[in-house]
Design a protein around this motif. Sequence first.
Motif, PDB file in Angstrom:
ATOM      1  N   TYR A   1       0.827  -1.213   0.000  1.00 27.91           N
ATOM      2  CA  TYR A   1       0.000   0.000   0.000  1.00 27.91           C
ATOM      3  C   TYR A   1       0.861   1.262   0.000  1.00 27.91           C
ATOM      4  N   GLN A   2       2.131   1.043  -0.179  1.00 29.04           N
ATOM      5  CA  GLN A   2       3.013   2.212  -0.270  1.00 29.04           C
ATOM      6  C   GLN A   2       3.096   2.668  -1.725  1.00 29.04           C
ATOM      7  N   ASP A   3       3.330   3.966  -1.885  1.00 33.18           N
ATOM      8  CA  ASP A   3       3.302   4.549  -3.231  1.00 33.18           C
ATOM      9  C   ASP A   3       4.260   3.846  -4.185  1.00 33.18           C
ATOM     10  N   TRP A   4       5.457   3.546  -3.699  1.00 29.75           N
ATOM     11  CA  TRP A   4       6.479   2.963  -4.590  1.00 29.75           C
ATOM     12  C   TRP A   4       6.006   1.649  -5.198  1.00 29.75           C
ATOM     13  N   PHE A   5       5.149   0.950  -4.457  1.00 29.42           N
ATOM     14  CA  PHE A   5       4.654  -0.325  -4.974  1.00 29.42           C
ATOM     15  C   PHE A   5       3.318  -0.131  -5.701  1.00 29.42           C
ATOM     16  N   GLN A   6       2.421   0.544  -4.964  1.00 26.18           N
ATOM     17  CA  GLN A   6       1.038   0.575  -5.438  1.00 26.18           C
ATOM     18  C   GLN A   6       0.872   1.357  -6.748  1.00 26.18           C
ATOM     19  N   TRP A  33      -9.651   3.542   2.239  1.00 32.66           N
ATOM     20  CA  TRP A  33      -8.771   3.149   3.341  1.00 32.66           C
ATOM     21  C   TRP A  33      -9.007   1.690   3.726  1.00 32.66           C
ATOM     22  N   ARG A  34      -7.909   1.086   4.064  1.00 29.25           N
ATOM     23  CA  ARG A  34      -8.061  -0.310   4.468  1.00 29.25           C
ATOM     24  C   ARG A  34      -8.279  -0.420   5.979  1.00 29.25           C
ATOM     25  N   SER A  35      -8.502   0.672   6.639  1.00 30.50           N
ATOM     26  CA  SER A  35      -8.825   0.645   8.071  1.00 30.50           C
ATOM     27  C   SER A  35     -10.345   0.616   8.228  1.00 30.50           C
ATOM     28  N   SER A  36     -10.799   0.567   9.481  1.00 30.27           N
ATOM     29  CA  SER A  36     -12.247   0.498   9.731  1.00 30.27           C
ATOM     30  C   SER A  36     -12.952   1.789   9.327  1.00 30.27           C
ATOM     31  N   SER A  37     -12.187   2.853   9.019  1.00 36.15           N
ATOM     32  CA  SER A  37     -12.800   4.115   8.599  1.00 36.15           C
ATOM     33  C   SER A  37     -13.498   3.979   7.247  1.00 36.15           C
ATOM     34  N   PRO A  69      -7.720  -0.831  -1.952  1.00 31.96           N
ATOM     35  CA  PRO A  69      -7.348  -0.452  -0.584  1.00 31.96           C
ATOM     36  C   PRO A  69      -6.090   0.415  -0.577  1.00 31.96           C
ATOM     37  N   ILE A  70      -6.113   1.444   0.190  1.00 29.96           N
ATOM     38  CA  ILE A  70      -4.956   2.360   0.241  1.00 29.96           C
ATOM     39  C   ILE A  70      -4.652   2.705   1.693  1.00 29.96           C
ATOM     40  N   ASP A  71      -3.449   3.264   1.877  1.00 31.11           N
ATOM     41  CA  ASP A  71      -3.134   3.858   3.177  1.00 31.11           C
ATOM     42  C   ASP A  71      -3.505   5.342   3.107  1.00 31.11           C
ATOM     43  N   TRP A  72      -2.698   6.140   3.761  1.00 28.56           N
ATOM     44  CA  TRP A  72      -3.063   7.561   3.855  1.00 28.56           C
ATOM     45  C   TRP A  72      -2.762   8.382   2.601  1.00 28.56           C
ATOM     46  N   SER A  73      -1.918   7.866   1.689  1.00 27.10           N
ATOM     47  CA  SER A  73      -1.424   8.683   0.576  1.00 27.10           C
ATOM     48  C   SER A  73      -2.520   9.064  -0.419  1.00 27.10           C
ATOM     49  N   ILE A  74      -2.419  10.283  -0.930  1.00 27.82           N
ATOM     50  CA  ILE A  74      -3.336  10.709  -1.987  1.00 27.82           C
ATOM     51  C   ILE A  74      -2.653  10.631  -3.348  1.00 27.82           C
ATOM     52  N   ASN A  75      -1.399  10.141  -3.359  1.00 33.09           N
ATOM     53  CA  ASN A  75      -0.642  10.168  -4.610  1.00 33.09           C
ATOM     54  C   ASN A  75      -1.231   9.249  -5.679  1.00 33.09           C
ATOM     55  N   LEU A  76      -1.845   8.151  -5.233  1.00 35.95           N
ATOM     56  CA  LEU A  76      -2.474   7.230  -6.180  1.00 35.95           C
ATOM     57  C   LEU A  76      -3.536   7.983  -6.996  1.00 35.95           C
ATOM     58  N   PHE A  77      -4.267   8.832  -6.276  1.00 36.64           N
ATOM     59  CA  PHE A  77      -5.308   9.627  -6.934  1.00 36.64           C
ATOM     60  C   PHE A  77      -4.665  10.696  -7.827  1.00 36.64           C
ATOM     61  N   ASN A 113      -8.880  17.037   6.145  1.00 40.04           N
ATOM     62  CA  ASN A 113      -7.510  16.539   6.007  1.00 40.04           C
ATOM     63  C   ASN A 113      -7.100  16.285   4.549  1.00 40.04           C
ATOM     64  N   GLU A 114      -7.457  15.120   4.021  1.00 45.50           N
ATOM     65  CA  GLU A 114      -6.957  14.757   2.689  1.00 45.50           C
ATOM     66  C   GLU A 114      -7.420  15.742   1.610  1.00 45.50           C
ATOM     67  N   TYR A 115      -8.648  16.198   1.762  1.00 43.02           N
ATOM     68  CA  TYR A 115      -9.155  17.154   0.768  1.00 43.02           C
ATOM     69  C   TYR A 115      -8.248  18.396   0.716  1.00 43.02           C
ATOM     70  N   HIS A 116      -7.851  18.858   1.899  1.00 41.94           N
ATOM     71  CA  HIS A 116      -6.982  20.034   1.935  1.00 41.94           C
ATOM     72  C   HIS A 116      -5.583  19.703   1.430  1.00 41.94           C
ATOM     73  N   HIS A 117      -5.140  18.472   1.664  1.00 45.50           N
ATOM     74  CA  HIS A 117      -3.852  18.048   1.080  1.00 45.50           C
ATOM     75  C   HIS A 117      -3.888  18.179  -0.439  1.00 45.50           C
ATOM     76  N   MET A 118      -5.029  17.815  -1.015  1.00 43.27           N
ATOM     77  CA  MET A 118      -5.170  17.921  -2.475  1.00 43.27           C
ATOM     78  C   MET A 118      -5.052  19.381  -2.916  1.00 43.27           C
ATOM     79  N   LEU A 119      -5.727  20.262  -2.158  1.00 37.45           N
ATOM     80  CA  LEU A 119      -5.641  21.684  -2.500  1.00 37.45           C
ATOM     81  C   LEU A 119      -4.195  22.161  -2.363  1.00 37.45           C
ATOM     82  N   GLN A 120      -3.490  21.614  -1.351  1.00 41.32           N
ATOM     83  CA  GLN A 120      -2.093  22.020  -1.151  1.00 41.32           C
ATOM     84  C   GLN A 120      -1.155  21.339  -2.139  1.00 41.32           C
ATOM     85  N   ALA A 121      -1.698  20.416  -2.930  1.00 46.10           N
ATOM     86  CA  ALA A 121      -0.868  19.824  -3.987  1.00 46.10           C
ATOM     87  C   ALA A 121      -1.242  20.427  -5.335  1.00 46.10           C
TER      88      ALA A 121
END
Lengths: 637, 340
Positions: A139-144, B154-158, B177-185, B199-207
Amino acid sequence: MAQNKTNRSLAYQLISFVLTFMLIIFVISILVTRILYSKIMLDIQLSNMRHLVHERIYLIDGILFKVESLAKMARSVTADYHLSDVEKETMLRTLLLDNPQVHSICLADNVFKGTQPKVMYTVRHRFMQRDVSGLDYRYQDWFQIPHSIGKPYWTEPWVDNQGKGEMVISYSMPLYDKGEITGLLRFDIELKYLQELTTNPSNFRIGTSFLVSSTGTLVAHPDLDLVMNQSLFSLAQEYDEPSLSRLGSAMIAGENGYIKIGGKSPFKNSWIYYQNIMSNRWSVGVSIEESVLMEEVNLILLIQTMTSILIFLLVGIAIYARALSVSRPLKKLAEAADGIGAGDFDAEIPLSDKSQEIVTLAQSFSAMQKSLKGYIQNLRITTEEKNQIRGDVIYASEIQTKLVPSNVEHPLGIKELRAYGILEPAGDIGGDLYDYFMIDEDHFCFVIADVLGKGIVAAMAMTMVSTLLLSIAPYYKKSQELLLELNKFLSRNNIESNFVTALLGIIELSTGILEYSNCGHLPLYIRKMDRSFMKYAHTHSTALGVFENLDIGSDTIQLNTGDEIVLYTDGITEAMNINEEFLGLKGLEEIFSGLPMPNPENTAKSILDQVHEFARGSTHKDDITLLVIDYKHPGIK
Amino acid sequence: MKPLRLILAAGILILCIVILGSCKGHGSDSREVSSDPSVSGEGGFPIRYCPKWQPQAQFAGFYMALEKGFYTQYGLDVQVQKLLPSTEAIDSLLTGSLDIIHIDLLGAILANSEKTRLVNIGQISQRNAMLLIAKKSPKMNSLADFEGKKLGIWRSSSNLITEAFLKEKDISMQLVPIDWSINLFLQGAVDVINAMRYNEYHHMLQAGLKEEDLLIIDLHEMGCRIPDGGLYVRPEFYAEHPEQCKAFLQGTLDGWLYAFSHPEETVDVVIAQMHKAKIRANRAHQTWMLDGMKKNVMPSAAEMGILKREDYQRALKLLQQEMDFPRDMSYEEFYPNGAK
């Protein structure tokens, strides 16, 4: 004399005029310099910034490209099915040890078949290898991301806790087997290395370099508080600076260019040049504060301003000195002029000077001095001559005064008569005459005459008449005879052809018979005791001294006791008041009507006073002569 | 079973009365820092607590309560526990290594099984801030366009709320399933991503993403009115230490009130905590987050800290209908404070 305050010295005027003019020129010059130099310096500095960015990009992109190449080479090797896993790992190990730019390598091949990824790195040139535990790596960027998009991918900075635990950026590429992704190969570069490449001092002495990732994050910057904490967009928001947001958008869009940032952010008042890195779409920027950018311009302006002030001072001093050299001879000229004004016509005038205008002025002044000197000399001679003439005239006046009889109560001791005469010349000497004398014991002769004209000639003629009458009177008993003789003399000897009016009378004292002749003279008045008067206006000839063969008649009047004979010249009748009106005979007769009882002295003085009163304020002036004679005044008995 | 419940309920009631009595003196000035030396952290009741996530303004109330000594004031010695990677907070709670945890409502309800029970001692967030975000395009203009697309979740219970929401709306998506990163998007590897507004929405604006370029689906506004973060303990802990549970909630709420009235100071404290934890921090983001949390935690002062019956019922119903949750727990059992 108080000097006008607006009168300034020549030096002051020259200095203020020239320096004001120069000030305007200098201000314009400084402004133009600032505008032109600012543009030139900005161009030069922007060009320097571009070079600096190129230099950084060359370094960074060189590393990224090299790592990409190494990764691709490694992928080729790992894809070679002839090689065993041990051989593949040996190759990767060699590659890692030979290339210090590569921080670590992660081989995640066949991970979907249960193989755990392996991280390889060095610690103090010793090769280390460790298996990655768990499945979180997926789930890390480098992989995913490369797994999802099926293409190589440069990650954002991240911390590899399964490796050396440093912040790295990774080039991660999918490994394929028969078209299927079997895993990934990852090459890491330590972020610190890229940060050093970015922020290390450059050959270019100005500018702050920074590195921005593809999300706008500040990855490298000399201010470590910003690094990895701030993006250009977060700074834009924090400092409310939209230009930073524009910069961020341009940088992540892979554009190149310049931008000016204002506001209060860490990039405040700076120019920024930015250009993207081809390999990973990051971007390098160089910022220079405008004040630094304009340092040289400001230095040039400072030098220019100082030079201007120096020129100001030198020009001011030069003008002052020159103005003094011009005003000094002028001052001397002024002093000489003052001297001449005070009568010193020999005052020295400086005729030599550097200035042609001053020399010309001095020469003109000198010529004027000489002319004045000559003129004053002539004036002095003339004045002396005039004074001499005046002395003569005064002397002649005294003689003339002595020619007329002095006023005594009984003239010539004659008890039957009283007489009072007044001769008031318009100038020092006059052309009027009155006289009386005894021809014999019983005959009293009196005369009043007026020579045409004034001054010396008239006085001379008057003197001639007086002398002649005195000398010839004993030989003639008749008034007309005396006058005929006088006429002949005057006609023959009158050089200036002056004619003379005269009234001559002879009183026979024993009988009171007055025999008289009026030759062109004014009427004769006889005042009576009862204050009435008689006017005898008939003339017996024209004026004397014109025609030699003149025919002169005479009349006789019997005088009564107390009769007063009033004789006068045209100074009385032609007296003029302020309205330029003559007194005339009528005016004289009005004076008579106001006179008291006949008394020659009172009558003469009263008439004179009233004539003066009449003529008060008038500038016209003529000789005035009055002769008043009374016969056998009752008071005598 | 029934007598046991009655005894439990009566016990809780008595405890509540006792707690209320003990809290009477605090009132409106409870936010002020006590300088009473007799109330010290060291001598207080130890509470092992772990926030749901790394330090950030999402937990500003907790950090301000710590900073300002509100917990100490209530007689607690709160010890912040660090969650190990790959460890769920619920597990740590159930194993007894934590006393109080902060998790989402849906996750907490779902955790209640035959063997395990969780008790809500206070509902911090009154509404969820979940967004589903996609980049706008002609083919991506509404929620319906999500059908069949890739969703980074997210792959957490959230993720429960998102999954339940999609099922409710009958939208089928490929879940990545993803962790916290928005880079995939950002890289386009997924079409849609879940994000917290604060949180993440504002990260997008800051990117560099622009609001006008994004299709934003707000779950709350779309009718999914399920609150998220709340404080949970084991029933046994609650039974033994109801006063301390109440005190912890009160201290946390005081912390939030202080944070909302002192945003600058709060952001300073939060950023200091972030630096301490060696994680990235920027002021603009934490300010945004604190502002977002105010809307969630304090829609009105009266609602603070309370799990409303209708919210609980709505959450339970959603889980039962969409996630096949088998249990039917009463509001009072899940939230003993609600039994009053």
